[in-house]
Design a protein around this motif. Sequence first.
Motif, short mmCIF file in Angstrom:
data_model
loop_
_atom_site.label_atom_id
_atom_site.label_comp_id
_atom_site.label_asym_id
_atom_site.label_seq_id
_atom_site.Cartn_x
_atom_site.Cartn_y
_atom_site.Cartn_z
N ARG A 201 8.85 1.03 1.85
CA ARG A 201 7.86 1.90 2.63
C ARG A 201 7.16 2.52 1.50
O ARG A 201 6.64 3.59 2.20
CB ARG A 201 9.07 2.71 3.41
N SER A 202 7.20 2.35 0.52
CA SER A 202 6.40 3.10 -0.54
C SER A 202 5.35 2.36 -1.20
O SER A 202 5.05 2.21 -2.54
CB SER A 202 7.42 3.55 -1.85
N GLU A 203 4.57 1.51 -0.21
CA GLU A 203 3.84 0.44 -0.84
C GLU A 203 2.54 1.06 -1.58
O GLU A 203 2.04 0.45 -2.56
CB GLU A 203 3.28 -0.49 0.35
N PRO A 204 1.86 2.11 -1.19
CA PRO A 204 0.44 2.58 -1.87
C PRO A 204 1.03 3.08 -3.16
O PRO A 204 0.37 2.57 -4.14
CB PRO A 204 0.53 4.34 -1.11
N ALA A 205 2.20 3.59 -3.53
CA ALA A 205 2.65 3.78 -4.93
C ALA A 205 2.85 2.42 -5.77
O ALA A 205 2.50 2.29 -6.96
CB ALA A 205 3.64 4.68 -5.31
N LEU A 206 3.54 1.49 -5.15
CA LEU A 206 3.78 0.20 -5.71
C LEU A 206 2.40 -0.26 -6.09
O LEU A 206 2.26 -0.85 -7.09
CB LEU A 206 4.42 -0.54 -4.62
N LEU A 207 1.49 -0.49 -5.12
CA LEU A 207 -0.04 -1.09 -5.46
C LEU A 207 -0.48 -0.36 -6.77
O LEU A 207 -1.08 -0.91 -7.45
CB LEU A 207 -0.80 -0.96 -4.11
N PRO B 97 9.78 4.40 -13.50
CA PRO B 97 10.97 4.68 -12.73
C PRO B 97 10.92 4.36 -11.27
O PRO B 97 9.78 3.77 -10.90
CB PRO B 97 10.97 6.29 -12.62
N PRO B 98 11.90 4.29 -10.38
CA PRO B 98 11.91 3.90 -9.16
C PRO B 98 10.60 4.61 -8.14
O PRO B 98 10.23 5.66 -8.53
CB PRO B 98 13.32 4.50 -8.61
N LEU B 99 10.45 4.04 -7.22
CA LEU B 99 9.10 4.42 -6.48
C LEU B 99 9.54 5.79 -5.72
O LEU B 99 10.81 6.20 -5.44
CB LEU B 99 8.76 3.47 -5.68
N PRO B 100 8.73 6.56 -5.39
CA PRO B 100 8.91 7.79 -4.58
C PRO B 100 9.91 7.43 -3.32
O PRO B 100 9.70 6.67 -2.80
CB PRO B 100 7.61 8.26 -4.10
N GLY B 101 10.76 8.53 -3.45
CA GLY B 101 11.76 8.45 -2.43
C GLY B 101 12.95 7.48 -2.38
O GLY B 101 14.14 7.80 -1.65
N VAL B 102 12.73 6.67 -3.38
CA VAL B 102 13.92 5.45 -3.53
C VAL B 102 15.07 6.12 -4.39
O VAL B 102 16.35 6.01 -3.66
CB VAL B 102 13.54 4.41 -4.56
N GLY C 128 19.56 -3.99 7.88
CA GLY C 128 18.21 -3.09 7.95
C GLY C 128 17.14 -3.57 7.06
O GLY C 128 15.89 -3.70 7.36
N LEU C 129 17.58 -4.28 5.93
CA LEU C 129 16.62 -4.66 4.94
C LEU C 129 15.95 -6.10 5.40
O LEU C 129 14.85 -6.30 5.34
CB LEU C 129 17.38 -5.19 3.72
N ARG D 131 7.56 -7.19 7.71
CA ARG D 131 6.54 -7.24 6.47
C ARG D 131 5.89 -8.39 6.18
O ARG D 131 4.76 -8.55 6.31
CB ARG D 131 7.17 -6.66 5.13
N TYR D 132 6.80 -9.73 6.52
CA TYR D 132 6.19 -10.77 6.23
C TYR D 132 5.82 -11.55 7.42
O TYR D 132 5.27 -12.80 7.32
CB TYR D 132 7.09 -11.72 5.31
#
Length: 368
Positions: A276-282, A51-56, A77-78, A85-86
């Motif tokens: 902004r939810s990179e730890p969960a993504l990884l 499912p979508p990442l936490p907070g999304v 904003g994006l 990020r890049y």
Amino acid sequence: MTTVSETPVPQHGPRLREALRGIPTYKPGKPAGGADGAPAFKLSSNENPYPPLPGVLETALAAAGTLNRYPDMGCAGLVAELAQRYGVPESHLATGTGSVGVAQSLVHATAGPGDEVVYGWRSFEAYPIIVQISGATAVPVPLTEGDVHDLDAMLAAVTERTRLIFVCNPNNPTGTVVRRAELERFLDAVPSDVLVVLDEAYTEFVRDPEVPDGVELYRDRPNVCVLRTFSKAYGLAGLRVGFAIAHEPVANALRQTAVPFGVSQLAQDAAVASLRSEPALLERVAALVAERDRVEAALAAQGWTLPASQANFVWLRLGERTTDFAAACAAAGVIVRPFAGEGVRVTIGEVEANDLFLGAAELFRKGL
């Protein structure tokens, strides 16, 4: 006097562009539907099973409260979040409705009737569609016997009419990659007025250290553009948001050719929350990569020969048995993506879905 009812009815409809005649049809993955209520899994669209990442979801729901308003057309904003990020200027970023939407804008910005667009084949099936829509000429270059982009052949296909080259890395649907040394040699040999698009929709799943990050290659090459998406690793396929990183003339051309207000505010805010939810993504990507490795090892143990995948799917070259194999998988409760006469692409999904696929593959293999 002629009345309204007597007005002659035209015998033909509106005159449409000849470029649309015979255009290939994009074939989305079939939805899952088990017989008699049995479990069924869709492994045909390279979707993220999580499912979508936490907070999304919470962010998206909040954004839904403003659906009566137009979104920020510039995705400020994006864009700011991506620039940070890049490590690129905001003026080097352009957004669109998924990476395919950005890809279509790239073709519109560079190629028209009389121009040529080069790409490996088989590769992402949207390429020939968006090229034909633009009126340009598609120049597909066969993959190598190992289902990898043949960069030497692609370079040989470049002419004075070539305006754009797509390099899908990892390649969809084969999962194969081109590595740094060969890709850099290719980029250095392509004429500087030809745009090379590195389509990196699956880059988060790459574990081969020799596969370069396209963003690093773009920095000192004005004719290189990198495509990324939130549809795969980030799990936002239903919101349609992708982006390009390119030098300012190309990025500006993308903004000029983009559909106004194409990326909804809901999608923009969800993408920022996902970044902004990179730890969960990884963590999720690592789990999918581990499942990919498990599936590949199991298929090899069954006797299948398949290219090593660096994406979130595997590729089985089945030739004339492709359709039969897809039917066998469907009967087992998993929908895969067949390319008739060539092979099947199977998305890495839930463990249960992967096990059902492996069982179907083993039974099919035994029947060969």
